[in-house]
Design a protein around this motif. Structure first.
Motif, PDB file in Angstrom:
ATOM      1  N   GLN A 312      64.460  60.004  52.228  1.00 25.45           N
ATOM      2  CA  GLN A 312      64.658  59.190  51.028  1.00 25.45           C
ATOM      3  C   GLN A 312      64.945  57.728  51.370  1.00 25.45           C
ATOM      4  OE1 GLN A 312      67.675  61.083  48.703  1.00 25.45           O
ATOM      5  NE2 GLN A 312      66.298  62.650  47.867  1.00 25.45           N
ATOM      6  N   LEU A 313      65.736  57.499  52.454  1.00 25.94           N
ATOM      7  CA  LEU A 313      66.012  56.123  52.882  1.00 25.94           C
ATOM      8  C   LEU A 313      64.759  55.436  53.412  1.00 25.94           C
ATOM      9  CD1 LEU A 313      69.445  56.690  54.650  1.00 25.94           C
ATOM     10  CD2 LEU A 313      69.062  55.290  52.616  1.00 25.94           C
ATOM     11  N   ASN A 314      63.924  56.191  54.114  1.00 27.73           N
ATOM     12  CA  ASN A 314      62.696  55.606  54.658  1.00 27.73           C
ATOM     13  C   ASN A 314      61.667  55.286  53.579  1.00 27.73           C
ATOM     14  OD1 ASN A 314      63.536  55.650  57.347  1.00 27.73           O
ATOM     15  ND2 ASN A 314      62.923  57.794  57.587  1.00 27.73           N
ATOM     16  N   GLU A 315      61.803  55.912  52.394  1.00 27.79           N
ATOM     17  CA  GLU A 315      60.866  55.645  51.296  1.00 27.79           C
ATOM     18  C   GLU A 315      60.946  54.190  50.838  1.00 27.79           C
ATOM     19  OE1 GLU A 315      58.634  57.509  49.591  1.00 27.79           O
ATOM     20  OE2 GLU A 315      58.887  59.178  50.971  1.00 27.79           O
ATOM     21  N   VAL A 316      62.112  53.579  51.010  1.00 25.41           N
ATOM     22  CA  VAL A 316      62.298  52.170  50.601  1.00 25.41           C
ATOM     23  C   VAL A 316      61.417  51.249  51.444  1.00 25.41           C
ATOM     24  CG1 VAL A 316      63.987  50.305  50.334  1.00 25.41           C
ATOM     25  CG2 VAL A 316      64.651  52.672  49.879  1.00 25.41           C
ATOM     26  N   TYR A 317      61.248  51.568  52.731  1.00 26.03           N
ATOM     27  CA  TYR A 317      60.506  50.706  53.654  1.00 26.03           C
ATOM     28  C   TYR A 317      58.992  50.933  53.580  1.00 26.03           C
ATOM     29  CZ  TYR A 317      65.195  50.120  55.532  1.00 26.03           C
ATOM     30  OH  TYR A 317      66.533  49.859  55.663  1.00 26.03           O
ATOM     31  N   ARG A 318      58.539  51.926  52.813  1.00 27.69           N
ATOM     32  CA  ARG A 318      57.094  52.173  52.694  1.00 27.69           C
ATOM     33  C   ARG A 318      56.607  51.928  51.254  1.00 27.69           C
ATOM     34  NH1 ARG A 318      56.063  57.387  50.813  1.00 27.69           N
ATOM     35  NH2 ARG A 318      53.986  57.336  51.708  1.00 27.69           N
ATOM     36  N   LEU A 319      57.060  50.798  50.679  1.00 31.01           N
ATOM     37  CA  LEU A 319      56.658  50.438  49.317  1.00 31.01           C
ATOM     38  C   LEU A 319      55.170  50.113  49.241  1.00 31.01           C
ATOM     39  CD1 LEU A 319      59.694  48.260  48.193  1.00 31.01           C
ATOM     40  CD2 LEU A 319      58.995  50.439  47.209  1.00 31.01           C
ATOM     41  N   LYS A 320      54.653  49.424  50.262  1.00 31.44           N
ATOM     42  CA  LYS A 320      53.240  49.039  50.251  1.00 31.44           C
ATOM     43  C   LYS A 320      52.325  50.264  50.246  1.00 31.44           C
ATOM     44  CE  LYS A 320      53.823  44.575  52.530  1.00 31.44           C
ATOM     45  NZ  LYS A 320      53.488  43.758  53.730  1.00 31.44           N
ATOM     46  N   SER A 321      52.683  51.230  51.073  1.00 33.22           N
ATOM     47  CA  SER A 321      51.864  52.454  51.122  1.00 33.22           C
ATOM     48  C   SER A 321      51.943  53.221  49.795  1.00 33.22           C
ATOM     49  CB  SER A 321      52.315  53.355  52.269  1.00 33.22           C
ATOM     50  OG  SER A 321      53.683  53.727  52.087  1.00 33.22           O
ATOM     51  N   ILE A 322      53.117  53.198  49.132  1.00 35.92           N
ATOM     52  CA  ILE A 322      53.259  53.874  47.832  1.00 35.92           C
ATOM     53  C   ILE A 322      52.389  53.195  46.776  1.00 35.92           C
ATOM     54  CG2 ILE A 322      54.887  54.302  45.940  1.00 35.92           C
ATOM     55  CD1 ILE A 322      57.054  54.671  48.180  1.00 35.92           C
ATOM     56  N   VAL A 323      52.366  51.844  46.821  1.00 32.16           N
ATOM     57  CA  VAL A 323      51.521  51.100  45.863  1.00 32.16           C
ATOM     58  C   VAL A 323      50.059  51.441  46.078  1.00 32.16           C
ATOM     59  CG1 VAL A 323      50.762  48.780  45.223  1.00 32.16           C
ATOM     60  CG2 VAL A 323      53.186  49.242  45.540  1.00 32.16           C
ATOM     61  N   LYS A 324      49.633  51.531  47.351  1.00 28.95           N
ATOM     62  CA  LYS A 324      48.242  51.888  47.654  1.00 28.95           C
ATOM     63  C   LYS A 324      47.908  53.292  47.148  1.00 28.95           C
ATOM     64  CE  LYS A 324      47.490  48.949  51.681  1.00 28.95           C
ATOM     65  NZ  LYS A 324      47.266  48.938  53.146  1.00 28.95           N
ATOM     66  N   GLU A 325      48.844  54.221  47.340  1.00 30.31           N
ATOM     67  CA  GLU A 325      48.625  55.600  46.856  1.00 30.31           C
ATOM     68  C   GLU A 325      48.473  55.633  45.341  1.00 30.31           C
ATOM     69  OE1 GLU A 325      51.848  57.942  48.254  1.00 30.31           O
ATOM     70  OE2 GLU A 325      51.199  57.913  50.348  1.00 30.31           O
ATOM     71  N   LEU A 326      49.321  54.855  44.646  1.00 29.29           N
ATOM     72  CA  LEU A 326      49.224  54.804  43.184  1.00 29.29           C
ATOM     73  C   LEU A 326      47.908  54.201  42.729  1.00 29.29           C
ATOM     74  CD1 LEU A 326      52.857  53.637  42.338  1.00 29.29           C
ATOM     75  CD2 LEU A 326      51.874  55.852  41.766  1.00 29.29           C
ATOM     76  N   GLN A 327      47.458  53.158  43.442  1.00 25.50           N
ATOM     77  CA  GLN A 327      46.179  52.541  43.101  1.00 25.50           C
ATOM     78  C   GLN A 327      45.014  53.514  43.303  1.00 25.50           C
ATOM     79  OE1 GLN A 327      46.019  49.013  45.479  1.00 25.50           O
ATOM     80  NE2 GLN A 327      47.380  47.827  44.115  1.00 25.50           N
ATOM     81  N   LEU A 328      45.073  54.257  44.412  1.00 26.18           N
ATOM     82  CA  LEU A 328      44.028  55.263  44.662  1.00 26.18           C
ATOM     83  C   LEU A 328      44.028  56.354  43.592  1.00 26.18           C
ATOM     84  CD1 LEU A 328      44.403  55.650  48.531  1.00 26.18           C
ATOM     85  CD2 LEU A 328      42.392  54.761  47.346  1.00 26.18           C
ATOM     86  N   LYS A 329      45.233  56.746  43.190  1.00 28.70           N
ATOM     87  CA  LYS A 329      45.349  57.777  42.151  1.00 28.70           C
ATOM     88  C   LYS A 329      44.777  57.280  40.827  1.00 28.70           C
ATOM     89  CE  LYS A 329      48.699  61.195  40.605  1.00 28.70           C
ATOM     90  NZ  LYS A 329      50.129  61.596  40.584  1.00 28.70           N
ATOM     91  N   GLU A 330      45.087  56.020  40.468  1.00 26.60           N
ATOM     92  CA  GLU A 330      44.550  55.451  39.227  1.00 26.60           C
ATOM     93  C   GLU A 330      43.030  55.330  39.279  1.00 26.60           C
ATOM     94  OE1 GLU A 330      46.511  51.761  38.659  1.00 26.60           O
ATOM     95  OE2 GLU A 330      48.415  52.663  38.009  1.00 26.60           O
ATOM     96  N   ALA A 331      42.519  54.946  40.445  1.00 28.75           N
ATOM     97  CA  ALA A 331      41.065  54.829  40.595  1.00 28.75           C
ATOM     98  C   ALA A 331      40.384  56.193  40.441  1.00 28.75           C
ATOM     99  CB  ALA A 331      40.732  54.229  41.958  1.00 28.75           C
ATOM    100  N   SER A 332      41.012  57.234  41.022  1.00 28.71           N
ATOM    101  CA  SER A 332      40.433  58.581  40.907  1.00 28.71           C
ATOM    102  C   SER A 332      40.458  59.079  39.462  1.00 28.71           C
ATOM    103  CB  SER A 332      41.190  59.563  41.804  1.00 28.71           C
ATOM    104  OG  SER A 332      42.526  59.703  41.370  1.00 28.71           O
ATOM    105  N   THR A 333      41.564  58.791  38.733  1.00 24.71           N
ATOM    106  CA  THR A 333      41.634  59.201  37.326  1.00 24.71           C
ATOM    107  C   THR A 333      40.597  58.466  36.478  1.00 24.71           C
ATOM    108  OG1 THR A 333      43.417  57.583  37.047  1.00 24.71           O
ATOM    109  CG2 THR A 333      44.057  59.884  37.348  1.00 24.71           C
TER     110      THR A 333
END
Length: 422
Positions: A312-333
């Motif tokens: 959970q603490l490491n999730e804070v440092y991977r914000l860029k990767s989370i944004v990319k995942e969300l963008q990919l998910k939106e593109a797939s939808t």
């Protein structure tokens, strides 16, 4: 004997104390007063608050004399329609205002308020008081009126206000149900499709070959289906030697099964009962081993919890990767939405399954190269117009796919031989 007067002199008492009020006040008089006030409120208001003009009326004209006038007034009173006594019960005599809830207005109350506003605008400014007896009388008179369907008085046909009459005569169309798609068509296909250029009486070589190629593909698909059915339902092919080898096994199939089944039954009875093995004294868990197992479990749960916290603490440092995942998910939808929309658009050009039978395209009407003729005189027509129209209605989802019902006999025909001679 002294007669006791009905109106006895009331005793004087101090009204400051509650005990005296309970003791000397008469509850019956209070209840009668409350009932009297409520009765007056229901029937026109409290009499004490009303003016003399509301309570009394002054006659300005005297009673006329004369037998003729009295006779005419009696006749006119008979002719005038009077409401029944049972209808008088419908009149609202109460002047007590109804209890209105403070909740938001429903759609029905809003519609009623809208109609009232429109009625106010239409009227000439003088507000007419609603009388339920007059309303009932007008409705009764309208229902009792008879109209002649065949009369044409003043150039207007009678019965125009009747919904059933308008629908039966075609003046008013029947309301279309929602299931038929009021806002969109059942299919976007045209009513009459343009034939293939190869189906002309004098086609070009390429167009005719293209039409023949399509017809050949349709027939090849039919043959594939027939072959697959034959393969699934046909018996496996075996040579003579293989049949001789399996012949002995097939002939002696059920002869020795009874003995083997009896032997298996005896063994199964003994094997069916499962007995747990006794626990030896050496293998029993001591208190020390149990305590160590509990400590090991506690350490394991603690390790899992710490690992979860670190993730959970490491999730804070991977914000860029989370944004990319969300963008990919939106593109797939979005891509899925587009594909679904394309499927919906294509489905409007295809036949739906409205009944238990599936729609099948009609056979392609064509002429072989030997049968072609350059003139319309010697041309022989192909296909049937009625069948083509029926298939068009089925393809455009106007009617369900149908199958011709062949005549059949419910009971078998009985045959008898007659020996009588005439």
């Amino acid at each position: 004997m002294s007669v006791v007067s009905e109106t006895q002199k009331r005793k004087k008492y101090s009204k400051r104390k509650k005990a005296n009020l309970r003791k000397y006040t008469k509850i019956r008089d209070v209840e009668e007063y409350i009932e009297d006030v409520s009765r007056q409120q229901k029937t026109g208001g409290i009499v004490a608050d009303k003016t003399d003009a509301e309570l009394f009326t002054i006659e300005t004209c005297g009673a006329e004399t004369g037998s003729e006038h009295n006779r005419t007034s009696k006749l006119s009173s008979r002719r005038i329609w009077k409401p029944l006594k049972c209808e008088k019960n419908l009149v609202n005599d109460s002047k007590v205002k109804p209890v209105v809830s403070k909740t938001s207005k429903s759609w029905k109350s809003k519609a009623i308020a809208k109609t009232k506003l429109l009625a106010k605008k239409r009227c000439s400014g003088v507000k007419k008081q609603y009388d339920p007896i007059d309303d009932i009388s007008t409705k009764l008179q309208q229902s009792q009126q008879c109209c002649d369907l065949w009369s044409k008085a003043d150039g207007n046909d009678n019965g125009l206000d009747d919904d059933y009459y308008n629908q039966a005569t075609g003046r008013k169309r029947v309301k279309r149900p929602r299931s038929m798609g009021v806002h969109q068509k059942a299919s976007l296909l045209p009513a009459v499709e343009v034939a293939h250029p190869g189906a002309s009486y004098n086609p070009s070589f390429t167009d005719h070959q293209d039409l023949l190629y399509k017809a050949v593909n349709v027939e090849a698909e039919k043959l594939k289906k027939i072959e697959s059915l034959h393969q699934t339902f046909s018996l496996p092919s075996m040579s003579h030697k293989e049949r001789e080898a399996t012949w002995h096994e097939e002939m002696t199939k059920g002869l020795f099964d009874a003995e083997s089944s009896s032997d298996e039954g005896i063994g199964s009875d003994s094997e069916g009962v499962q007995v747990k093995a006794p626990v030896l004294a050496d293998r029993r868990k001591t208190l020390k081993t149990r305590r160590k197992e509990e400590e090991r479990k506690a350490e394991e749960s603690k390790r899992i919890a710490t690992k979860k916290d670190s993730v959970q603490l490491n999730e804070v440092y991977r914000l860029k990767s989370i944004v990319k995942e969300l963008q990919l998910k939106e593109a797939s939808t979005e891509a899925k939405k587009k594909t679904k929309q394309v499927k919906r658009d294509n489905a409007r050009f295809q036949a739906k399954r409205l009944g238990k039978l599936e729609y099948v395209d009609a056979d392609i009407d064509l002429k072989l190269s030997e049968e072609l003729s350059g003139s319309l005189r010697t041309l022989k027509p192909e296909g049937n117009i009625i069948r083509e129209r029926l298939k068009s209605l089925q393809k455009r989802n106007k009617i369900e796919t149908r199958q011709m019902v062949m005549p059949y006999r419910r009971y078998k025909l009985k045959e008898k031989e007659k020996w009588s001679c005439k």
